[in-house]
Scaffold this motif. Structure first.
Motif: not given
Ligand SMILES: [Cu+2]
Length: 394
Positions: A154-162
């Motif tokens: 179930g590993r899930n990652d999200q990254n955002v850099d604005f």
């Protein structure tokens, strides 16, 4: 090679190098945004483990505690943008590394051993710094970088850099979310190890010229984690941060850099034995209960870098820190947040430092440092009937 210019030119394919890079025998610099194998957990400890010399004390699926050359805790401070965040849990579920999501930073610097005195007291193992660098907006622009990751369990990652800005001002928003489920052991049994955590940080920077930076930042995050080896699970890992930093370079021919910052980091942690697991009497806990602890670390630092000759450099300054610890507890029927906070400890530190370096030759540098600290700690007596602690002496 002397005859390199005469050799025929070859165009080589691009190669992505993810290995860490030794800047000097005592300093390692890495880019935490680069992908790594095996995929580290969402915290700084598992990430640091990919650097030679580091190991980690595991604590569930995430939230490990980094160890460098056998030393950990206050001997190995983890700084984010020069600030310290200290965890609140007496069982160290929330080591400072558990509040740091490495991918949201630009650089990771590790100074090995007690080789620097300029980054706070007690750094006998080394200093780990995660930094977000000043974005370069000489041309106005908007930049977005994002990544997603999926894996088993179930590993899930999200990254955002604005980032958006122009030559005078910029705004930067970083956010991440990371999730992992319990894994199954060889017998197919579920091992409690799930976690979920997120962070959001905003920075507003003013850059009136190329040598000046004033940055105001604020951030928050939260998470939860199940543990197989503990009597309680972590149901809240809340972080609240704020900071103001000022930096000016090339002030005079001999004053190369001036830095000043103030900051606050609060860790507000809850653990209980009934939210993320079915309560079962056992061990020292005969009833469902929750414990809420918080630690608010506020600090300030000023430093000047003097360079009166090209091969001599002196970095000197002051740093101060104040860190009270509070607690309260509850049960499912009497929630902890209906109770008042009780202060049980407070820590203060004031330090002065000076580090002199001399580049004697191109490949020889001498570095010497001196640091003086005044540290104080207070213990607060529990009210009568609440554990019977002795009154604090002095
Ligand atoms: Cu805890």
């Amino acid at each position: 090679m002397n005859n390199a210019a005469a050799a025929p030119e070859h165009t080589l394919r691009d190669v992505v190098v993810t290995a860490v890079h030794d800047h000097s025998p005592v300093q390692v610099v890495a880019d935490p945004k680069q992908p790594r194998q095996p995929v580290p957990a969402s915290d700084a400890a598992d990430y640091l483990k990919t650097i030679p010399g580091f190991s980690a004390i595991r604590s569930g699926g995430s939230n490990g505690d980094p160890v460098f050359r056998g030393q950990f805790g206050s001997r190995l401070p983890l700084l984010t943008n020069g600030t310290q965040l200290l965890g609140a849990c007496p069982g160290r579920m929330d080591a400072p590394s558990s509040y740091i999501s490495p991918e949201t930073y630009d650089t990771l610097t590790v100074v090995k051993g007690p080789q620097t005195v300029v980054w706070g007291p007690g750094t006998s193992a080394g200093v780990v710094r995660f930094d977000r660098e000043r974005p370069d907006f000489t041309e106005p622009g908007v930049r977005l970088s994002a990544s997603v990751l999926g894996a088993s369990a179930g590993r899930n990652d999200q990254n955002v850099d604005f980032q958006a800005g122009n030559a005078q001002v910029y705004v930067r928003v970083t956010a991440n979310h990371s999730h992992g489920q319990d894994y199954k052991d060889g017998d197919g049994r579920r091992v409690p190890s799930a976690w979920d955590k997120w962070n959001t940080d905003v920075a507003l920077g003013f850059t009136p010229d190329a040598d000046t930076l004033l940055e105001l930042s604020t951030g928050t995050g939260d998470g939860e984690a199940r543990y197989g080896g503990r009597g309680m699970d972590g149901t809240q890992f809340k972080r609240e941060s704020w900071g103001l930093r000022f930096e000016k370079r090339h002030l005079t021919p001999w004053l190369a850099k001036l830095q000043a910052q103030v900051y606050g980091n609060r860790a507000d942690h809850v653990m209980d034995n009934f939210t993320l697991r079915t309560f079962q009497p056992g061990g020292s806990m005969s009833m469902p209960m929750a414990s809420n602890v918080r630690r608010t670390t506020e600090g300030a630092r000023v430093a000047a870098t003097l360079q009166w000759q090209p091969d001599w450099q002196l970095e000197t300054g002051l740093d101060a820190q104040r860190s009270p610890h509070d607690k309260r507890s509850g049960t499912p029927s009497v929630p902890y947040d209906s109770k008042p906070w009780m202060r049980d400890a407070k820590f203060e530190n004031l330090g002065a430092f000076a580090e002199l370096s001399w580049q004697a030759q191109a490949d020889t540098r001498w570095v010497g440092g001196l640091r003086l600290d005044r540290a104080e700690a207070w213990r607060y007596p529990a009210p009568s009937g609440m554990g019977g602690m002795a009154p604090a002496a002095g």
